[in-house]
Enzyme design. Structure first.
Site, short mmCIF file in Angstrom:
data_model
loop_
_atom_site.label_atom_id
_atom_site.label_comp_id
_atom_site.label_asym_id
_atom_site.label_seq_id
_atom_site.Cartn_x
_atom_site.Cartn_y
_atom_site.Cartn_z
CB SER A 256 -0.93 0.01 1.22
OG SER A 256 -0.17 -0.04 2.41
CB THR B 213 -39.21 27.70 -9.04
OG1 THR B 213 -40.33 28.04 -9.86
CG2 THR B 213 -39.16 28.65 -7.85
CG HIS B 214 -40.08 24.08 -11.58
ND1 HIS B 214 -40.28 22.76 -11.27
CD2 HIS B 214 -40.78 24.79 -10.65
CE1 HIS B 214 -41.07 22.66 -10.21
NE2 HIS B 214 -41.38 23.89 -9.80
CB SER C 241 -12.72 24.09 -29.22
OG SER C 241 -12.71 23.13 -30.26
CE LYS D 115 -17.43 25.19 -28.09
NZ LYS D 115 -18.82 25.22 -27.62
CD GLU E 275 -18.40 22.31 -19.48
OE1 GLU E 275 -19.31 22.17 -20.29
OE2 GLU E 275 -17.21 22.42 -19.81
#
Ligand code: ARG
Length: 457
Positions: free
Chosen positions: A25, A157-158, A279, A285, A292
């Site tokens: 280990s 909301t939602h 990108s 981009k 993320e």
């Protein structure tokens, strides 16, 4: 020098290489080298106090431990294939240096109490880094919130327009969640701050060692209450990872809001270039990878919790080798939450917020439908009726391709809210919400003051 494991006396056959590989280990517990040297040094002092080492022997052992510790940190220590874990490696290193005196080190201790001690010391340090980083995110949110106490935005909301709030109110909401996480970490620390050293393999020892003095030497708040509990339980790791997981969930939800705000379709905010990526194929981009990844890493930390919970459930008391699997998820969870928090605090501190775009989004008259229903309630109309009436009004208008903004004075008189047009105003709507905890300036300022007090390091 290749030699057998520390426990080889009772054995006539060396371990099969694949069994040895399975048990190895060092890659993970090497992170505990500094803590192992600290714990071993405190143990040497306990042996000396018990009259089992002379001052000279204790001094030699402490020096050898320091030397081995420095060599491991400097990456000059020669690990041996027989070193199963960091504890055996350090003991072997000391014994290689001191011979018979080194062979006295392990009296009255076991890798079972040692590993529990090392891990607690290490987690307390990792948790400090994590909480420093999380506090920095919360403080960045508070700073940004303070800049936007008077800037309205559509609250959702939602993920659909609901009622106006302020950017300050919204950012404070994230800061409150993180403040609770910091409180959870502080509460965890009270339970974690306990030294297991002296518990031995499970039943302490016959050698007259003083675990209370050892705990004090290691800077722990106190010593274990029960030696079997001290070497068997891993709730300290499980709880730390649970708290880290809750915190990572909060950071992921903050990240999700940053992703929504910075969606070009909405255009409410922009992450600084330093927290964006390009990108490899599409030259135009600018991607919000920091947010993320902050969102995605929460999954991994939740997985760390599940790994620990699954490994621990059903284990009978006493050390079992299964427990060796505890370190990777715990170190990963605390390290990852700190890493995410460090990146997010920079992203929050530097993002550009388009207050004009958010204010423009508050032109949506539907955001004020509740204000109208509540205006009717103030004329003593029961809320259910006010709700239905307002809903019917919206439907009638929509059927004609209109909104509340198209109502003239007569129309508002018919609704029963003569000053209705004036209600379609974010500043007025927000200012009218004077309840503590709400979006009004006074309420958000009170929240900011309370958060300032909570978030001092
Ligand atoms: N490396 C082990 C762990 O991390 C500690 C060693 C205890 N081993 C033992 N056979 N009792 O849990």
């Amino acid at each position: 020098m290749t030699q057998g494991p520390l426990w080889s006396g009772r054995f006539s056959t060396p371990p099969a290489p694949e069994a040895q590989a399975l048990g190895h280990s060092l890659e993970v517990d090497r992170a505990l080298a500094a803590e192992d040297v600290r714990a071993a040094t405190a143990h040497v002092e306990a042996l000396r106090d018990a009259g089992l080492l002379t001052d000279d022997e204790a001094g030699q052992l402490a020096d050898a431990l320091a030397q081995v510790g420095e060599a491991i940190v400097a990456d000059t220590f020669a690990f041996d294939p027989s070193d199963e874990d960091i504890h055996s490696a350090i003991e072997r290193g000391v014994t290689d240096l001191l011979g018979d005196i080194g062979a006295k080190l392990h009296a009255g201790r076991s890798r079972n109490d040692l590993v529990s001690t090392d891990v607690r010391l290490h987690l307390l340090t990792l948790a400090t880094s994590a909480t420093d980083a999380v506090r920095a995110v919360a403080r960045a949110l508070v700073t940004r919130a303070r800049e936007h106490v008077d800037d309205p935005m559509p609250g959702s909301t939602h993920v659909r327009p609901a009622q106006p709030v302020t950017i300050g109110h919204h950012l404070c909401a994230h800061a409150w969640a993180l403040a609770r996480d910091l409180d959870r970490f502080a509460d965890w620390r009270r339970r974690a701050d306990v030294s297991p050293l002296g518990a031995g393999a499970l039943a302490t020892s016959t050698l007259g060692l003083d675990p209370v003095a050892t705990a004090a030497r290691l800077g722990f708040d106190r010593a274990f209450d029960n030696s079997l509990d001290a070497v068997s339980d891993r709730d300290v790791l499980q709880e730390a990872v649970a708290v880290a997981s809750i915190c990572a969930t909060h950071l992921s939800r903050l990240a999700a809001d940053l992703l929504r705000w910075t969606d070009p379709a909405l255009g409410w905010a922009e992450l600084d270039e330093a927290y964006s990526t390009g990108s490899s194929m599409m030259p135009q981009k600018r991607n919000p990878d920091t947010a993320e990844l902050a969102r995605g890493k929460a999954a991994r930390i939740a997985g760390d919790f599940v790994t620990l919970a699954a490994m621990l459930q059903g284990l009978p008391l006493g050390y079992q080798r299964d427990l060796q699997e505890d370190k990777e998820p715990a170190f990963d969870a605390l390290g990852t939450v700190a890493q995410v928090a460090r990146a997010l605090s920079g992203a929050v501190a530097t993002m550009r917020i388009d207050t004009a775009a958010m204010r423009a989004a508050c032109l949506d008259p539907s955001l004020y439908a509740t204000d109208i229903a509540e205006a009717l309630v103030k004329t003593n109309i029961p809320f259910r009726e006010a709700h239905r009436k307002t809903g019917e009004l919206l439907k009638t208008l929509a059927d004609d391709g209109k909104t509340l903004a198209d109502l003239d004075d007569d129309g508002w008189n018919d609704v029963g809210v003569p000053d209705g047009a004036a209600l379609l105003d974010p500043d007025r709507s927000i200012a009218a919400r004077t309840a503590p905890g709400g979006p009004s300036r006074a309420s958000v300022e009170a929240q900011l003051a309370a958060l300032d007090a909570l978030l001092v390091p």
